[in-house]
Design a protein around this motif. Structure first.
Motif, PDB file in Angstrom:
ATOM      1  N   SER A   1     -13.075 -12.466  17.015  1.00 23.95           N
ATOM      2  CA  SER A   1     -14.251 -13.081  16.411  1.00 23.95           C
ATOM      3  C   SER A   1     -14.386 -12.645  14.962  1.00 23.95           C
ATOM      4  O   SER A   1     -15.088 -13.265  14.182  1.00 23.95           O
ATOM      5  N   TYR A   2     -13.706 -11.578  14.611  1.00 25.78           N
ATOM      6  CA  TYR A   2     -13.581 -11.127  13.227  1.00 25.78           C
ATOM      7  C   TYR A   2     -12.098 -11.004  12.901  1.00 25.78           C
ATOM      8  O   TYR A   2     -11.246 -11.016  13.802  1.00 25.78           O
ATOM      9  N   GLN A   3     -11.753 -10.898  11.618  1.00 28.34           N
ATOM     10  CA  GLN A   3     -10.364 -10.780  11.196  1.00 28.34           C
ATOM     11  C   GLN A   3     -10.194  -9.550  10.310  1.00 28.34           C
ATOM     12  O   GLN A   3     -10.980  -9.338   9.378  1.00 28.34           O
ATOM     13  N   HIS A   4      -9.186  -8.768  10.635  1.00 20.93           N
ATOM     14  CA  HIS A   4      -8.847  -7.582   9.835  1.00 20.93           C
ATOM     15  C   HIS A   4      -7.325  -7.526   9.748  1.00 20.93           C
ATOM     16  O   HIS A   4      -6.652  -7.148  10.711  1.00 20.93           O
ATOM     17  N   ILE A   5      -6.769  -7.926   8.605  1.00 21.51           N
ATOM     18  CA  ILE A   5      -5.326  -8.112   8.460  1.00 21.51           C
ATOM     19  C   ILE A   5      -4.792  -7.208   7.352  1.00 21.51           C
ATOM     20  O   ILE A   5      -5.364  -7.142   6.258  1.00 21.51           O
ATOM     21  N   THR A   6      -3.665  -6.538   7.621  1.00 20.24           N
ATOM     22  CA  THR A   6      -2.986  -5.707   6.631  1.00 20.24           C
ATOM     23  C   THR A   6      -1.693  -6.388   6.199  1.00 20.24           C
ATOM     24  O   THR A   6      -0.935  -6.881   7.040  1.00 20.24           O
ATOM     25  N   THR A   7      -1.456  -6.399   4.894  1.00 21.07           N
ATOM     26  CA  THR A   7      -0.244  -7.006   4.341  1.00 21.07           C
ATOM     27  C   THR A   7       0.429  -6.017   3.409  1.00 21.07           C
ATOM     28  O   THR A   7      -0.227  -5.450   2.534  1.00 21.07           O
ATOM     29  N   ILE A   8       1.728  -5.779   3.611  1.00 27.89           N
ATOM     30  CA  ILE A   8       2.499  -4.916   2.711  1.00 27.89           C
ATOM     31  C   ILE A   8       2.894  -5.733   1.485  1.00 27.89           C
ATOM     32  O   ILE A   8       3.524  -6.778   1.595  1.00 27.89           O
ATOM     33  N   LYS A   9       2.537  -5.217   0.297  1.00 33.33           N
ATOM     34  CA  LYS A   9       2.805  -5.937  -0.945  1.00 33.33           C
ATOM     35  C   LYS A   9       4.072  -5.462  -1.646  1.00 33.33           C
ATOM     36  O   LYS A   9       4.764  -6.262  -2.274  1.00 33.33           O
ATOM     37  N   SER A  10       4.378  -4.171  -1.572  1.00 28.03           N
ATOM     38  CA  SER A  10       5.558  -3.668  -2.281  1.00 28.03           C
ATOM     39  C   SER A  10       6.014  -2.363  -1.657  1.00 28.03           C
ATOM     40  O   SER A  10       5.277  -1.706  -0.911  1.00 28.03           O
ATOM     41  N   PHE A  11       7.281  -1.979  -1.995  1.00 32.09           N
ATOM     42  CA  PHE A  11       7.893  -0.755  -1.481  1.00 32.09           C
ATOM     43  C   PHE A  11       8.369   0.107  -2.648  1.00 32.09           C
ATOM     44  O   PHE A  11       8.682  -0.400  -3.735  1.00 32.09           O
ATOM     45  N   HIS A  12       8.441   1.420  -2.395  1.00 26.75           N
ATOM     46  CA  HIS A  12       9.095   2.324  -3.337  1.00 26.75           C
ATOM     47  C   HIS A  12      10.610   2.104  -3.256  1.00 26.75           C
ATOM     48  O   HIS A  12      11.116   1.488  -2.305  1.00 26.75           O
ATOM     49  N   SER A  13      11.332   2.651  -4.223  1.00 28.22           N
ATOM     50  CA  SER A  13      12.786   2.473  -4.246  1.00 28.22           C
ATOM     51  C   SER A  13      13.467   3.151  -3.063  1.00 28.22           C
ATOM     52  O   SER A  13      14.574   2.771  -2.682  1.00 28.22           O
ATOM     53  N   ASN A  14      12.797   4.148  -2.438  1.00 27.12           N
ATOM     54  CA  ASN A  14      13.409   4.826  -1.292  1.00 27.12           C
ATOM     55  C   ASN A  14      13.104   4.138   0.035  1.00 27.12           C
ATOM     56  O   ASN A  14      13.581   4.553   1.090  1.00 27.12           O
ATOM     57  N   GLY A  15      12.287   3.083  -0.003  1.00 23.87           N
ATOM     58  CA  GLY A  15      11.973   2.355   1.225  1.00 23.87           C
ATOM     59  C   GLY A  15      10.590   2.627   1.766  1.00 23.87           C
ATOM     60  O   GLY A  15      10.160   1.975   2.731  1.00 23.87           O
ATOM     61  N   ALA A  16       9.875   3.587   1.191  1.00 18.61           N
ATOM     62  CA  ALA A  16       8.499   3.832   1.611  1.00 18.61           C
ATOM     63  C   ALA A  16       7.591   2.750   1.039  1.00 18.61           C
ATOM     64  O   ALA A  16       7.906   2.111   0.044  1.00 18.61           O
ATOM     65  N   VAL A  17       6.438   2.564   1.670  1.00 19.20           N
ATOM     66  CA  VAL A  17       5.490   1.557   1.201  1.00 19.20           C
ATOM     67  C   VAL A  17       4.858   2.033  -0.104  1.00 19.20           C
ATOM     68  O   VAL A  17       4.512   3.211  -0.243  1.00 19.20           O
ATOM     69  N   SER A  18       4.688   1.127  -1.028  1.00 19.43           N
ATOM     70  CA  SER A  18       4.051   1.446  -2.306  1.00 19.43           C
ATOM     71  C   SER A  18       2.620   0.927  -2.373  1.00 19.43           C
ATOM     72  O   SER A  18       1.721   1.611  -2.847  1.00 19.43           O
ATOM     73  N   GLU A  19       2.413  -0.298  -1.868  1.00 21.16           N
ATOM     74  CA  GLU A  19       1.072  -0.894  -1.939  1.00 21.16           C
ATOM     75  C   GLU A  19       0.836  -1.797  -0.734  1.00 21.16           C
ATOM     76  O   GLU A  19       1.723  -2.531  -0.311  1.00 21.16           O
ATOM     77  N   MET A  20      -0.366  -1.729  -0.195  1.00 17.71           N
ATOM     78  CA  MET A  20      -0.788  -2.586   0.911  1.00 17.71           C
ATOM     79  C   MET A  20      -2.136  -3.206   0.569  1.00 17.71           C
ATOM     80  O   MET A  20      -2.901  -2.644  -0.230  1.00 17.71           O
ATOM     81  N   HIS A  21      -2.427  -4.348   1.191  1.00 21.01           N
ATOM     82  CA  HIS A  21      -3.737  -4.987   1.061  1.00 21.01           C
ATOM     83  C   HIS A  21      -4.337  -5.152   2.446  1.00 21.01           C
ATOM     84  O   HIS A  21      -3.636  -5.514   3.399  1.00 21.01           O
ATOM     85  N   GLU A  22      -5.636  -4.906   2.544  1.00 15.85           N
ATOM     86  CA  GLU A  22      -6.378  -5.143   3.779  1.00 15.85           C
ATOM     87  C   GLU A  22      -7.450  -6.187   3.509  1.00 15.85           C
ATOM     88  O   GLU A  22      -8.131  -6.141   2.486  1.00 15.85           O
TER      89      GLU A  22
END
Length: 222
Positions: A135-156
């Motif tokens: 009934s509500y929406q809560h979505i996470t999206t990965i926007k970019s990664f570091h050069s080593n493969g770790a996440v750099s930025e996410m949006h909620e």
């Protein structure tokens, strides 16, 4: 005597002419025969003599005339929607660069929910968030990664439902997949909340904590 000689001469000349005519006729007959043979060779042979059935009707499927289905190649069918749906339901893995270590796991949707999990290079989970399509929406999206493969930025994106109010959050992540800061923007915008909308990640408590704003108080002079 003269009359007899004249009659003999005329008889000889007549016989010579008749012989010449007969020879001419024979030559003409030979030419006519050769012409007949030549015409017979040039003319098509009778179908009955070749024992070939004569077809008057050409129907679709007759081997003598390929149908359009035989001429046009079949167009390959696109991927079925079931396969696409199955691909969406698979677990998504992201790995550290040049390593078999998992950086991110995104679980499949199940009953309107899924999980996003971050791991450090040593396999320890550093963050977990549950997305929802209810009934509500809560979505996470990965926007970019570091050069080593770790996440750099996410949006909620959070839409509580039942109104126009919703929230967008920008999350920054370190090179070891440790969440750092979250900046929340509320819509419709509110000036007061926009000036106090930063949160930091507490590793100890595993939660977001709001950054306190220091308010300076000016004391009157004595």
């Amino acid at each position: 005597m003269a009359v007899v000689l004249c009659s003999c001469n005329s008889n000889q000349e007549g016989s010579k002419e008749s012989v010449a005519k007969s020879e001419e006729l024979i030559s003409l007959e030979k030419k006519i025969d050769s012409l007949h043979r030549l015409v017979a060779q040039l003319m098509p042979q009778d179908a009955d003599s070749l024992n070939v059935p004569v077809t008057t009707d050409i129907k679709p499927g007759n081997p003598s005339l390929p149908t359009p289905r035989e001429i046009i190649k079949e167009v390959p069918k696109p991927m079925e929607s079931k396969n696409l749906q199955k691909a969406k339901e698979d677990t998504v893995f992201h790995y550290y660069r040049n390593s078999s270590k998992i950086s991110v796991i995104i679980t499949p949707w199940k009953e309107g929910r899924r999980k996003l999990q971050l791991f450090d290079p040593w396999g320890k989970m550093t963050y977990e968030h549950e997305d929802a399509l209810l009934s509500y929406q809560h979505i996470t999206t990965i926007k970019s990664f570091h050069s080593n493969g770790a996440v750099s930025e996410m949006h909620e994106s959070l839409n509580p439902g039942g109104g126009i109010q919703h929230y967008d959050s920008k999350i920054t992540v370190g090179i070891n997949n440790d969440p750092e800061w979250k900046v929340v923007t509320e819509y419709p915008p509110d000036l007061e909340k926009m000036s106090n909308n930063q949160w930091y990640w507490s590793k100890k408590e595993w939660t977001w904590k709001k950054q306190e704003t220091v308010i300076e108080t000016i004391l009157p002079e004595k």
